[in-house]
Write a protein that holds these residues in place. Sequence first.
Motif, PDB file in Angstrom:
ATOM      1  N   ARG A 184       1.031  -1.336  -0.008  1.00 28.12           N
ATOM      2  CA  ARG A 184      -0.223  -0.081  -0.012  1.00 28.12           C
ATOM      3  C   ARG A 184       0.849   1.488  -0.014  1.00 28.12           C
ATOM      4  O   ARG A 184       0.572   2.315  -0.592  1.00 28.12           O
ATOM      5  CB  ARG A 184      -0.860   0.107   1.170  1.00 28.12           C
ATOM      6  CG  ARG A 184      -2.077  -0.918   1.205  1.00 28.12           C
ATOM      7  CD  ARG A 184      -2.940  -0.699   2.274  1.00 28.12           C
ATOM      8  NE  ARG A 184      -2.526  -0.919   3.625  1.00 28.12           N
ATOM      9  CZ  ARG A 184      -2.442  -1.995   4.206  1.00 28.12           C
ATOM     10  NH1 ARG A 184      -3.024  -2.866   3.687  1.00 28.12           N
ATOM     11  NH2 ARG A 184      -2.240  -1.886   5.724  1.00 28.12           N
ATOM     12  N   ALA A 185       1.798   1.110   0.776  1.00 32.26           N
ATOM     13  CA  ALA A 185       2.799   2.387   0.826  1.00 32.26           C
ATOM     14  C   ALA A 185       3.745   2.569  -0.506  1.00 32.26           C
ATOM     15  O   ALA A 185       4.487   3.425  -0.616  1.00 32.26           O
ATOM     16  CB  ALA A 185       3.699   2.285   1.960  1.00 32.26           C
ATOM     17  N   GLY A 186       3.704   1.406  -1.458  1.00 33.89           N
ATOM     18  CA  GLY A 186       4.611   1.441  -2.567  1.00 33.89           C
ATOM     19  C   GLY A 186       6.034   0.951  -2.278  1.00 33.89           C
ATOM     20  O   GLY A 186       7.034   1.224  -3.209  1.00 33.89           O
ATOM     21  N   GLU A 187       6.392   0.544  -1.110  1.00 33.92           N
ATOM     22  CA  GLU A 187       7.801  -0.127  -0.753  1.00 33.92           C
ATOM     23  C   GLU A 187       8.118  -1.196  -1.564  1.00 33.92           C
ATOM     24  O   GLU A 187       9.156  -1.315  -1.878  1.00 33.92           O
ATOM     25  CB  GLU A 187       7.877  -0.272   0.713  1.00 33.92           C
ATOM     26  CG  GLU A 187       7.642   0.846   1.542  1.00 33.92           C
ATOM     27  CD  GLU A 187       8.870   2.092   1.104  1.00 33.92           C
ATOM     28  OE1 GLU A 187       9.881   1.459   0.993  1.00 33.92           O
ATOM     29  OE2 GLU A 187       8.532   3.299   1.187  1.00 33.92           O
ATOM     30  N   VAL A 188       7.197  -2.016  -1.937  1.00 32.21           N
ATOM     31  CA  VAL A 188       7.259  -3.223  -2.767  1.00 32.21           C
ATOM     32  C   VAL A 188       6.208  -3.253  -3.821  1.00 32.21           C
ATOM     33  O   VAL A 188       5.083  -2.786  -3.734  1.00 32.21           O
ATOM     34  CB  VAL A 188       7.457  -4.485  -1.927  1.00 32.21           C
ATOM     35  CG1 VAL A 188       8.341  -4.685  -0.972  1.00 32.21           C
ATOM     36  CG2 VAL A 188       6.113  -4.858  -1.179  1.00 32.21           C
ATOM     37  N   VAL A 189       6.457  -3.946  -4.799  1.00 27.33           N
ATOM     38  CA  VAL A 189       5.479  -4.381  -6.007  1.00 27.33           C
ATOM     39  C   VAL A 189       5.562  -5.853  -6.407  1.00 27.33           C
ATOM     40  O   VAL A 189       6.503  -6.671  -6.213  1.00 27.33           O
ATOM     41  CB  VAL A 189       6.118  -3.778  -7.147  1.00 27.33           C
ATOM     42  CG1 VAL A 189       5.053  -3.896  -8.461  1.00 27.33           C
ATOM     43  CG2 VAL A 189       6.287  -2.247  -7.103  1.00 27.33           C
ATOM     44  N   ARG A 190       4.240  -6.416  -6.203  1.00 28.39           N
ATOM     45  CA  ARG A 190       4.456  -7.835  -6.687  1.00 28.39           C
ATOM     46  C   ARG A 190       4.358  -8.048  -7.874  1.00 28.39           C
ATOM     47  O   ARG A 190       3.511  -7.401  -8.564  1.00 28.39           O
ATOM     48  CB  ARG A 190       2.734  -8.337  -6.228  1.00 28.39           C
ATOM     49  CG  ARG A 190       2.431  -9.920  -6.436  1.00 28.39           C
ATOM     50  CD  ARG A 190       0.873  -9.901  -5.830  1.00 28.39           C
ATOM     51  NE  ARG A 190       0.788 -11.639  -6.378  1.00 28.39           N
ATOM     52  CZ  ARG A 190       0.136 -11.791  -7.223  1.00 28.39           C
ATOM     53  NH1 ARG A 190      -0.056 -10.933  -8.241  1.00 28.39           N
ATOM     54  NH2 ARG A 190       0.095 -13.218  -7.456  1.00 28.39           N
ATOM     55  N   ILE A 191       5.310  -8.864  -8.357  1.00 27.81           N
ATOM     56  CA  ILE A 191       5.546  -9.126  -9.801  1.00 27.81           C
ATOM     57  C   ILE A 191       5.332 -10.283 -10.044  1.00 27.81           C
ATOM     58  O   ILE A 191       5.111 -10.596 -11.404  1.00 27.81           O
ATOM     59  CB  ILE A 191       7.028  -8.747 -10.128  1.00 27.81           C
ATOM     60  CG1 ILE A 191       8.077  -9.780  -9.095  1.00 27.81           C
ATOM     61  CG2 ILE A 191       7.414  -7.593  -9.818  1.00 27.81           C
ATOM     62  CD1 ILE A 191       9.320  -9.753  -9.417  1.00 27.81           C
ATOM     63  N   ARG A 192       5.131 -11.278  -9.380  1.00 31.46           N
ATOM     64  CA  ARG A 192       4.183 -12.651  -9.395  1.00 31.46           C
ATOM     65  C   ARG A 192       3.851 -13.102  -8.276  1.00 31.46           C
ATOM     66  O   ARG A 192       4.049 -12.435  -7.057  1.00 31.46           O
ATOM     67  CB  ARG A 192       5.526 -13.731 -10.053  1.00 31.46           C
ATOM     68  CG  ARG A 192       6.100 -13.295 -11.240  1.00 31.46           C
ATOM     69  CD  ARG A 192       7.144 -14.519 -11.746  1.00 31.46           C
ATOM     70  NE  ARG A 192       6.334 -15.615 -12.267  1.00 31.46           N
ATOM     71  CZ  ARG A 192       6.169 -16.731 -11.392  1.00 31.46           C
ATOM     72  NH1 ARG A 192       6.760 -17.072 -10.373  1.00 31.46           N
ATOM     73  NH2 ARG A 192       5.144 -17.806 -12.070  1.00 31.46           N
ATOM     74  N   HIS A 193       2.980 -14.108  -8.375  1.00 32.97           N
ATOM     75  CA  HIS A 193       2.593 -14.881  -7.071  1.00 32.97           C
ATOM     76  C   HIS A 193       3.585 -14.892  -6.173  1.00 32.97           C
ATOM     77  O   HIS A 193       4.415 -15.853  -6.512  1.00 32.97           O
ATOM     78  CB  HIS A 193       1.708 -16.143  -7.511  1.00 32.97           C
ATOM     79  CG  HIS A 193       1.213 -16.730  -6.097  1.00 32.97           C
ATOM     80  ND1 HIS A 193       0.090 -16.171  -5.668  1.00 32.97           N
ATOM     81  CD2 HIS A 193       1.398 -17.742  -5.605  1.00 32.97           C
ATOM     82  CE1 HIS A 193      -0.348 -17.061  -4.348  1.00 32.97           C
ATOM     83  NE2 HIS A 193       0.640 -17.962  -4.287  1.00 32.97           N
ATOM     84  N   GLY A 194       3.498 -14.466  -4.902  1.00 33.03           N
ATOM     85  CA  GLY A 194       4.381 -14.790  -3.880  1.00 33.03           C
ATOM     86  C   GLY A 194       6.003 -14.499  -4.167  1.00 33.03           C
ATOM     87  O   GLY A 194       6.915 -14.366  -3.541  1.00 33.03           O
ATOM     88  N   THR A 195       5.944 -13.206  -5.119  1.00 30.29           N
ATOM     89  CA  THR A 195       7.361 -12.937  -5.547  1.00 30.29           C
ATOM     90  C   THR A 195       7.098 -10.924  -5.502  1.00 30.29           C
ATOM     91  O   THR A 195       6.066 -10.559  -6.226  1.00 30.29           O
ATOM     92  CB  THR A 195       7.876 -13.131  -6.692  1.00 30.29           C
ATOM     93  OG1 THR A 195       7.646 -14.738  -6.666  1.00 30.29           O
ATOM     94  CG2 THR A 195       9.023 -12.812  -7.171  1.00 30.29           C
ATOM     95  N   TYR A 196       8.028 -10.359  -4.932  1.00 33.45           N
ATOM     96  CA  TYR A 196       7.992  -9.043  -4.731  1.00 33.45           C
ATOM     97  C   TYR A 196       9.328  -8.323  -5.384  1.00 33.45           C
ATOM     98  O   TYR A 196      10.461  -9.023  -5.149  1.00 33.45           O
ATOM     99  CB  TYR A 196       7.726  -8.441  -3.535  1.00 33.45           C
ATOM    100  CG  TYR A 196       6.590  -8.992  -2.921  1.00 33.45           C
ATOM    101  CD1 TYR A 196       5.264  -8.342  -2.907  1.00 33.45           C
ATOM    102  CD2 TYR A 196       6.558 -10.496  -2.310  1.00 33.45           C
ATOM    103  CE1 TYR A 196       3.994  -9.123  -2.691  1.00 33.45           C
ATOM    104  CE2 TYR A 196       5.425 -10.992  -1.584  1.00 33.45           C
ATOM    105  CZ  TYR A 196       4.164 -10.425  -1.695  1.00 33.45           C
ATOM    106  OH  TYR A 196       3.001 -10.953  -1.690  1.00 33.45           O
ATOM    107  N   ALA A 197       9.249  -7.104  -5.808  1.00 31.29           N
ATOM    108  CA  ALA A 197      10.404  -6.298  -6.042  1.00 31.29           C
ATOM    109  C   ALA A 197      10.393  -5.084  -5.355  1.00 31.29           C
ATOM    110  O   ALA A 197       9.286  -4.618  -4.830  1.00 31.29           O
ATOM    111  CB  ALA A 197      10.563  -5.959  -7.516  1.00 31.29           C
ATOM    112  N   THR A 198      11.394  -4.554  -4.970  1.00 31.40           N
ATOM    113  CA  THR A 198      11.641  -3.323  -4.055  1.00 31.40           C
ATOM    114  C   THR A 198      11.306  -2.298  -5.012  1.00 31.40           C
ATOM    115  O   THR A 198      11.409  -2.401  -6.293  1.00 31.40           O
ATOM    116  CB  THR A 198      13.052  -3.104  -3.345  1.00 31.40           C
ATOM    117  OG1 THR A 198      14.065  -2.909  -4.430  1.00 31.40           O
ATOM    118  CG2 THR A 198      13.209  -4.332  -2.668  1.00 31.40           C
TER     119      THR A 198
END
Length: 329
Positions: A36-50
């Motif tokens: 919600r704060a935009g600190e991480v982005v969901r790029i796949r199921h169960g996978t995030y990018a900063t």
Amino acid sequence: MDAHLTALAEANGGYLFRHQLLDLGVDDRIIAAWRRAGEVVRIRHGTYATRASWATADDGQRLAIRTRSVLDKLGPGVVATHASAAALHGLDLYLPSAGPVHVTRVDGRAGRQEAGVIHHENDLPDSDVVEVDGRAVSSPLRAVLEVAVSEDVESAMVTISSALRLGLVSETDLERSLVALRHWPGVRRARLAVRLSDPALESVGEVRSLHMMWEGALPHPTLQARLALAGGGDARLDFLWEWWCHVGEFDGQLKYGRLNLLPDDRGLVLTQEKIREDRIRSLGLGMSRWVWADLAPDRRAATAERIRRAMHESRRLYAREARSFAVHR
């Protein structure tokens, strides 16, 4: 997000798995708050990018991040191929970053498509597999060929020109390989893309511009020509039609956007460019300019026609001066 997690994402290749976050005491409630704060982005199921790594990545780099995460999740039974391999080799792509990740099965399992990943069953010789940062990837030549036969001419030209410019493939190797792989679907389209590609094209925008010229039946220009300017110095031109006394310039973000050397002074950049244009015109040359929007599928025919009219006008205005330009590449 603390520096430890950022460092972990960098070590992974740009991503964080959910299970890694859970192991470090970061639960789903915290992950949701970060999103919600935009600190991480969901790029796949169960996978995030900063946010830092994702916001500064172009489409090819984003595909590379997602591809690394898929390879690390699936393990040694797959090899990154097609556009995914091209992205890991650092080649230019004209494909959406949200497109599927391509892998080829080397464990005998059946091909399929699921969760944004296409699993191919193609035969992949060991000689066509290399390692990039410890991950199995199809070789640059194989990756370029896979893109060339599976994408349209414009997209293939972008990747081929990039590989030629970086010296990762040669035109001879591409042509020989296409003869050997003549049974592959899409080979005729790939041959056309190879003929139209050129290592002198320095950006995706320039490649797409040349494709627009070919599609619009414009004369083939000289690429990256240098003209000696009155008063000293020279100018390097994206496109030059010497007989037509005309110059073509693609105005992309490399000049005025995020890679601009003077990002805090757009006015100075534009002033310098106007002075440069005036010096070029003083040689007896007309000029056409276009931007990304002019290359859109619904506008590029009109862009090509605008350039054609300008070329005829330049020929009418300047041909009688019969100046001899010091042209070189």
